[in-house]
Scaffold this motif. Structure first.
Motif, short mmCIF file in Angstrom:
data_model
loop_
_atom_site.label_atom_id
_atom_site.label_comp_id
_atom_site.label_asym_id
_atom_site.label_seq_id
_atom_site.Cartn_x
_atom_site.Cartn_y
_atom_site.Cartn_z
N ASP A 48 16.04 -2.27 -20.80
CA ASP A 48 14.61 -2.45 -20.23
C ASP A 48 13.87 -1.83 -19.31
N ALA A 49 12.89 -1.37 -19.36
CA ALA A 49 12.18 -0.88 -18.29
C ALA A 49 10.95 -1.52 -17.61
N PRO A 50 10.36 -1.39 -16.44
CA PRO A 50 9.28 -2.12 -15.97
C PRO A 50 8.14 -1.72 -16.96
N ALA A 51 7.32 -2.59 -17.29
CA ALA A 51 6.15 -2.33 -18.15
C ALA A 51 4.79 -2.57 -17.62
N THR A 52 4.83 -3.48 -16.62
CA THR A 52 3.40 -3.98 -15.84
C THR A 52 3.47 -3.39 -14.36
N LEU A 53 2.52 -3.25 -13.82
CA LEU A 53 2.28 -2.88 -12.43
C LEU A 53 3.09 -3.87 -11.39
N THR A 54 3.04 -5.00 -11.94
CA THR A 54 3.82 -6.10 -10.92
C THR A 54 5.41 -5.89 -11.26
N ALA A 55 5.93 -5.56 -12.49
CA ALA A 55 7.25 -5.06 -12.74
C ALA A 55 7.57 -3.96 -12.09
N LEU A 56 6.86 -3.00 -11.89
CA LEU A 56 7.10 -1.76 -11.16
C LEU A 56 7.25 -1.83 -9.74
N ILE A 57 6.18 -2.70 -9.17
CA ILE A 57 6.34 -3.12 -7.79
C ILE A 57 7.67 -4.00 -7.52
N SER A 58 7.81 -4.68 -8.13
CA SER A 58 9.09 -5.62 -8.04
C SER A 58 10.17 -4.92 -8.08
N ASP A 59 10.38 -4.12 -9.13
CA ASP A 59 11.75 -3.17 -9.25
C ASP A 59 11.69 -2.32 -7.97
N TRP A 60 10.73 -1.68 -7.65
CA TRP A 60 10.61 -0.71 -6.50
C TRP A 60 11.09 -1.38 -5.18
N ALA A 99 0.72 -1.19 -0.10
CA ALA A 99 0.09 0.12 0.22
C ALA A 99 0.89 1.33 -0.19
N SER A 100 1.97 1.23 0.77
CA SER A 100 2.87 2.42 0.76
C SER A 100 3.59 2.41 -0.57
N VAL A 101 3.99 1.53 -1.29
CA VAL A 101 4.67 1.61 -2.61
C VAL A 101 3.56 2.18 -3.62
N LEU A 102 2.44 1.93 -3.60
CA LEU A 102 1.14 2.06 -4.61
C LEU A 102 1.00 3.71 -4.36
N GLY A 103 1.18 4.25 -2.99
CA GLY A 103 0.96 5.65 -2.82
C GLY A 103 1.88 6.46 -3.56
N GLY A 122 -3.54 -4.42 -23.18
CA GLY A 122 -2.85 -3.11 -23.65
C GLY A 122 -2.46 -2.25 -22.54
N ALA A 123 -2.05 -0.94 -23.06
CA ALA A 123 -1.61 0.01 -21.92
C ALA A 123 -2.70 0.66 -21.20
N ARG A 124 -2.89 0.60 -19.90
CA ARG A 124 -3.77 1.14 -18.98
C ARG A 124 -3.21 2.26 -18.18
N THR A 125 -4.09 3.20 -17.67
CA THR A 125 -3.45 3.98 -16.63
C THR A 125 -3.36 3.50 -15.37
N PHE A 126 -2.69 3.95 -14.31
CA PHE A 126 -2.60 3.55 -13.10
C PHE A 126 -4.21 3.19 -12.48
N GLU A 127 -4.85 4.28 -12.60
CA GLU A 127 -6.49 4.18 -12.25
C GLU A 127 -7.18 3.25 -12.98
N ASP A 128 -6.83 2.85 -14.18
CA ASP A 128 -7.47 1.96 -14.84
C ASP A 128 -7.37 0.42 -14.11
N ARG A 175 2.50 6.58 -15.50
CA ARG A 175 1.43 7.07 -16.28
C ARG A 175 0.63 6.00 -16.94
N SER A 176 1.31 4.66 -17.30
CA SER A 176 0.48 3.57 -17.95
C SER A 176 1.54 2.34 -17.78
N ALA A 177 0.60 1.22 -17.77
CA ALA A 177 1.26 0.07 -17.80
C ALA A 177 0.44 -1.10 -18.59
N GLN A 178 1.03 -2.02 -19.03
CA GLN A 178 0.59 -2.76 -19.92
C GLN A 178 0.15 -4.25 -19.16
N GLY A 179 -0.58 -5.09 -19.70
CA GLY A 179 -0.78 -6.40 -19.22
C GLY A 179 0.01 -7.33 -19.14
#
Length: 127
Positions: free
Chosen positions: A52-64, A24-28, A113-119, A35-39
């Motif tokens: 290479d950069a993180p493309a999914t929310l999972t990869a972003l969280i894993s990287d962080w 929850a802290s990381v999501l905040g 496809g690419a989706r916003t964080f909110e989507d 801006r967007s993440a893909q499936g």
């Protein structure tokens, strides 16, 4: 008894478990940066940007959170976190995701496809 690891068995054998409060802290903190993440079906890591950069929310969280994240050529690279492939990946690295985190990320990464964080966040179903 199944030979496949389960979320529970992965947590029991993990050296590190990403829990709810850290997640929850990381999501905040990520909210403003993503801006967007893909499936996951499109791959957890981008191939169009060197390096290479993180493309999914999972990869972003894993990287962080310095969690092991699958890269190109690995079966888990195009799998959601609740799949057998991804659970085997986590088991191999002695890492785990709390069931709440697993449910959230699996739903967010199941979108095509690419989706916003909110989507991505709105896609989570708790039923």
């Amino acid at each position: 008894m199944s030979a496949e690891p389960t979320i529970r068995s992965v947590i029991a054998g993990a050296d590190y478990v990403l829990g709810f409060f850290t997640f929850a802290s990381v999501l905040g903190r990520l909210h403003e940066r993503v801006r967007s993440a893909q499936g996951a079906a499109d791959g957890h890591w981008r191939t169009d940007t060197p390096p290479d950069a993180p493309a999914t929310l999972t990869a972003l969280i894993s990287d962080w959170c310095a969690l092991p994240s699958p890269h190109h050529g690995e079966a888990a690279n195009t799998a959601t976190v609740d799949s057998a492939e991804y659970v085997r990946h986590l088991t191999a690295h002695r890492a785990a995701l709390d069931p709440f985190v697993t449910r959230y990320l699996a739903a967010a990464d199941s979108l095509a496809g690419a989706r916003t964080f909110e989507d991505s966040s709105r896609s989570v179903s708790w039923v």
